[in-house]
Design a protein around this motif. Structure first.
Motif: not given
Length: 84
Positions: A50-64
């Motif tokens: 999740i940290a790597r993906i957010e570092a690309m510019g994405w923002r976590l909206q939801s997780r289940q």
């Protein structure tokens, strides 16, 4: 020859998929994350992924979380932040 075949059928990591989606210009990136116990696999740690993906510019909206034990997976939804 076997190495080429395995490379063709190998699943891409969440990082690779997120980059492809970002470069396509998509507004949303959804992924079902299956943690791999292999230490060579980047997809072994959910928090790090999740940290790597957010570092690309994405923002976590939801997780289940779904399933239990070895069948456990997380459905992740990332969104592209609005452009100013």
């Amino acid at each position: 020859m076997l190495r080429k075949l395995l490379k063709k059928i190998a699943l891409k990591s969440i990082d690779d998929l997120a980059v492809e989606t970002w470069e396509r210009g998509d507004a949303v990136f959804a992924n079902r994350f299956f943690p791999s116990p292999s230490p060579r696999n980047k997809d072994a740690d959910l928090a790090a992924a999740i940290a790597r993906i957010e570092a690309m510019g994405w923002r976590l909206q939801s997780r289940q979380v779904e399933g239990e034990g070895l069948q456990r997976s997380w459905s992740l939804l990332f969104v592209r932040p609005p452009q100013p």
